[in-house]
Design a protein around this motif. Structure first.
Motif, short mmCIF file in Angstrom:
data_model
loop_
_atom_site.label_atom_id
_atom_site.label_comp_id
_atom_site.label_asym_id
_atom_site.label_seq_id
_atom_site.Cartn_x
_atom_site.Cartn_y
_atom_site.Cartn_z
N PRO A 168 31.66 36.42 46.93
CA PRO A 168 31.81 36.94 45.56
C PRO A 168 32.87 38.01 45.39
O PRO A 168 33.54 38.07 44.35
CB PRO A 168 30.41 37.49 45.25
N ILE A 169 33.06 38.87 46.39
CA ILE A 169 34.01 39.96 46.21
C ILE A 169 35.45 39.47 46.12
O ILE A 169 36.32 40.14 45.58
CB ILE A 169 33.87 41.01 47.33
N ARG A 170 35.70 38.26 46.62
CA ARG A 170 37.07 37.74 46.58
C ARG A 170 37.42 37.13 45.22
O ARG A 170 38.56 36.69 45.01
CB ARG A 170 37.26 36.69 47.68
N SER A 171 36.47 37.11 44.29
CA SER A 171 36.74 36.48 43.00
C SER A 171 37.52 37.36 42.04
O SER A 171 37.94 36.90 40.98
CB SER A 171 35.42 36.06 42.34
N GLU A 172 37.71 38.64 42.37
CA GLU A 172 38.57 39.47 41.51
C GLU A 172 40.00 38.97 41.61
O GLU A 172 40.50 38.70 42.71
CB GLU A 172 38.50 40.93 41.94
N PRO A 173 40.70 38.86 40.49
CA PRO A 173 42.07 38.33 40.52
C PRO A 173 43.01 39.16 41.39
O PRO A 173 42.82 40.37 41.57
CB PRO A 173 42.51 38.40 39.05
N LEU A 174 44.01 38.48 41.92
CA LEU A 174 44.99 39.15 42.77
C LEU A 174 45.65 40.35 42.09
O LEU A 174 45.94 41.36 42.72
CB LEU A 174 46.06 38.15 43.18
N TYR A 175 45.91 40.25 40.79
CA TYR A 175 46.66 41.33 40.15
C TYR A 175 45.84 42.62 40.01
O TYR A 175 46.38 43.65 39.62
CB TYR A 175 47.23 40.91 38.80
N HIS A 176 44.57 42.58 40.37
CA HIS A 176 43.80 43.83 40.36
C HIS A 176 44.31 44.81 41.40
O HIS A 176 44.04 46.01 41.29
CB HIS A 176 42.32 43.53 40.57
N THR B 167 30.24 35.83 32.52
CA THR B 167 30.04 37.15 33.11
C THR B 167 30.12 36.98 34.62
O THR B 167 29.46 36.11 35.19
CB THR B 167 28.64 37.70 32.75
N ASP B 168 30.92 37.81 35.27
CA ASP B 168 31.02 37.72 36.72
C ASP B 168 29.69 38.08 37.37
O ASP B 168 29.02 39.04 36.97
CB ASP B 168 32.12 38.64 37.24
N GLY B 169 29.31 37.32 38.38
CA GLY B 169 28.01 37.49 39.01
C GLY B 169 27.78 38.86 39.60
O GLY B 169 26.63 39.34 39.65
N LYS B 170 28.84 39.55 40.05
CA LYS B 170 28.67 40.87 40.66
C LYS B 170 28.14 41.89 39.66
O LYS B 170 27.52 42.89 40.05
CB LYS B 170 29.99 41.34 41.26
N LEU B 171 28.38 41.64 38.38
CA LEU B 171 27.88 42.57 37.35
C LEU B 171 26.37 42.46 37.19
O LEU B 171 25.74 43.33 36.60
CB LEU B 171 28.57 42.29 36.01
N CYS B 172 25.79 41.38 37.71
CA CYS B 172 24.34 41.19 37.65
C CYS B 172 23.69 41.28 39.03
O CYS B 172 22.52 40.90 39.20
CB CYS B 172 24.02 39.83 37.01
N ASP B 173 24.44 41.78 39.99
CA ASP B 173 23.93 41.93 41.35
C ASP B 173 23.51 43.38 41.56
O ASP B 173 24.36 44.27 41.64
CB ASP B 173 25.02 41.55 42.36
N PRO B 174 22.21 43.67 41.65
CA PRO B 174 21.75 45.06 41.75
C PRO B 174 22.16 45.76 43.03
O PRO B 174 22.05 46.99 43.12
CB PRO B 174 20.22 44.93 41.65
N GLN B 175 22.65 45.03 44.02
CA GLN B 175 23.03 45.63 45.29
C GLN B 175 24.53 45.89 45.42
O GLN B 175 24.96 46.57 46.34
CB GLN B 175 22.57 44.74 46.46
N PHE B 176 25.32 45.34 44.50
CA PHE B 176 26.77 45.50 44.63
C PHE B 176 27.17 46.91 44.20
O PHE B 176 26.68 47.44 43.20
CB PHE B 176 27.51 44.47 43.78
N SER B 177 28.09 47.52 44.95
CA SER B 177 28.51 48.88 44.66
C SER B 177 29.68 48.91 43.67
O SER B 177 30.66 48.19 43.83
CB SER B 177 28.95 49.58 45.96
N ASN B 178 29.58 49.80 42.69
CA ASN B 178 30.67 49.96 41.74
C ASN B 178 31.95 50.45 42.40
O ASN B 178 33.04 50.27 41.86
CB ASN B 178 30.26 50.96 40.65
N TRP B 179 31.83 51.06 43.55
CA TRP B 179 32.98 51.61 44.26
C TRP B 179 33.77 50.53 45.01
O TRP B 179 34.85 50.80 45.53
CB TRP B 179 32.53 52.68 45.25
#
Length: 452
Positions: free
Chosen positions: A272-280, A385-397
């Motif tokens: 899941p963490i790799r789904s952020e676009p490259l331009y980020h 909605t990206d799944g990480k936004l609904c993952d209670p364990q994913f860190s905002n950092w």
């Protein structure tokens, strides 16, 4: 103070207040700015640029709220600012057919950014403050096109930061063997940019607004929303609005491609963490040229978009009834993500942890739009909605754009350095106990992945 990575550790503040009454919106913004530390940095006679999120002509929360812009203008004038500019460059998809010519200013009657300021209500809200205070001559609402852009090259000697992503060679390298969000290898040709054809040749950098050179201070008036291309849009991404249109097009060739940041951790292509676009990887670098002038980040989060975005959604808005102020872009985005995740997981009118995948490519996004045009009940392009936004364990950092901002020293590096403040007690803007607990826990969840 040095961190274990050798970088100087910065402290930062994020303040949150609650307000459900639109009539008190400006007062709530004022209070949360005071709670974050106020505006002691603004001395009489200084100039300020307030850069709102004006990606389209759609009203708040699809753009920054008129109340937040009006409150910030008022506070600047009260502190004796000699000039307050409210400026942006609306999304290139809304301007390229109107006045695409780079740097061309069509005048206040024709410019699409000015028209967007008026349609969203920001123009009238800001002008009314000037009229009320007898300071209309100290306010100027404009587009970055009026002052134009200048070429800004980034130093290539910052080896400790792993080089820069705003560079043609970096983009070319990423396109080699790039993986699509939907799976499989992408086949894309590199799209060159005008920046590299000017004197000085190929270097890291971008065109930056000349107006930001002229101002003494900058305020980031962002919004909190999901985004069908970028998963979310907040303070860091708000700086896409400073880019010259041709730079924006060049950057977006990296859209719908998986990032390579975490390949060194052995994470598979479907992690899941790799789904952020490259331009980020590039977003935080947009701030470097004027980071020393960025004093404050403010968001009206009384309403937030929890699916779709940036310009539309197929479901009701989530009433978070919060306002946020922060001293840097990392503190702002980490706290704003907690508010957005409140909407996706906990809010009564939110998603309750249920989400739909966002479009995985240009064709899927375009087909959704075509279906809407032909069959109104069909799939809507503004859903997802990206799944990480609904993952209670994913860190905002751990979001890529935030990691890159932390690497560049543009904000706090870790939870221990963040001073999170809530309006409490008997104040009319006190944050409810439930929201305080959720946001505090979400912000304090430490990063899992190392910085470069």
């Amino acid at each position: 103070m040095k961190s274990t990575s050798g970088r100087t550790r910065r402290t930062g503040t994020a303040a949150i207040a609650e307000n459900a009454d639109p009539a008190r919106a400006e007062a709530a913004i004022r209070r949360v700015v005071e709670l974050s530390g106020g505006m002691d940095w603004l001395k009489p006679g200084a100039s300020v640029v307030i850069k709102p999120a004006l990606n389209s002509s759609h009203a708040f929360p699809f753009t920054a709220s008129p109340a937040s812009c009006a409150a910030l203008v008022r506070m600047c004038l009260e502190r004796g600012a000699k000039q307050v500019w409210v400026a942006d460059e609306t999304g290139f998809e809304h301007t390229m057919l109107k006045h695409w010519k780079t740097g061309h200013f069509a005048g206040f009657q024709k410019d699409h950014t000015i028209k967007s300021f008026k349609k969203t209500g920001i123009y009238d809200a800001v002008r009314s403050v000037g009229d009320e205070l007898g300071a209309a001559d100290r306010i100027h609402i404009t587009t970055f096109r009026e002052h134009g852009w200048r070429r800004h090259a980034l130093s290539t000697s910052r080896k400790e930061q792993g080089g820069f992503a705003l560079h043609n060679e970096w983009v070319k390298e990423q396109l080699k063997g790039a993986e699509k969000l939907g799976g499989g290898q992408a086949r894309r040709r590199y799209l060159p940019r005008l920046f590299d054809r000017t004197p000085g040749g190929s270097k890291a950098g971008l065109w930056v607004p000349s107006l930001l050179d002229e101002a003494d201070h900058i305020i980031n008036a962002f919004r909190i929303s999901t985004h069908v291309w970028s998963q979310f849009t907040m303070a860091i991404k708000n700086w896409v609005g400073i880019m010259r249109p041709d730079d924006r097009v060049w950057m977006h060739q990296l859209n719908y491609l998986k990032n390579n940041r975490h390949s060194r951790h052995g994470l598979g292509w479907d992690h899941p963490i790799r789904s952020e676009p490259l331009y980020h990887e590039q977003l935080a670098e947009l701030h470097i040229a004027h980071a020393h002038k960025e004093r404050l980040c403010v968001a009206d989060a009384t309403q937030v978009i929890v699916t779709g975005g940036p310009d539309g959604t197929d479901r009701p808005l989530c009433r978070a009834n919060l306002v946020l102020a922060a001293t840097d872009i990392v503190a702002a985005d980490v706290a704003a993500l907690a508010i957005l995740r409140w909407g996706t997981m906990k809010a009564p009118d939110g998603l309750h942890g249920r989400y739909e995948p966002q479009p995985s490519g240009w064709l899927e996004a375009a087909s959704g739009l075509i279906k809407d045009l032909r069959w109104p009940k069909g799939k809507h392009v503004f859903r997802g909605t990206d799944g990480k936004l609904c993952d209670p364990q994913f860190s905002n950092w751990d979001w890529v754009a935030i990691q890159r901002a932390r690497e560049l020293g543009l904000g706090v590096e870790r939870p221990a350095d963040l001073d999170l403040r809530f309006e409490a007690g008997s104040s009319r803007f006190a944050v409810s106990k439930e929201k305080r607990a959720w946001i505090a826990e979400d912000v304090s969840r430490g990063p899992r992945y190392d910085l470069k």
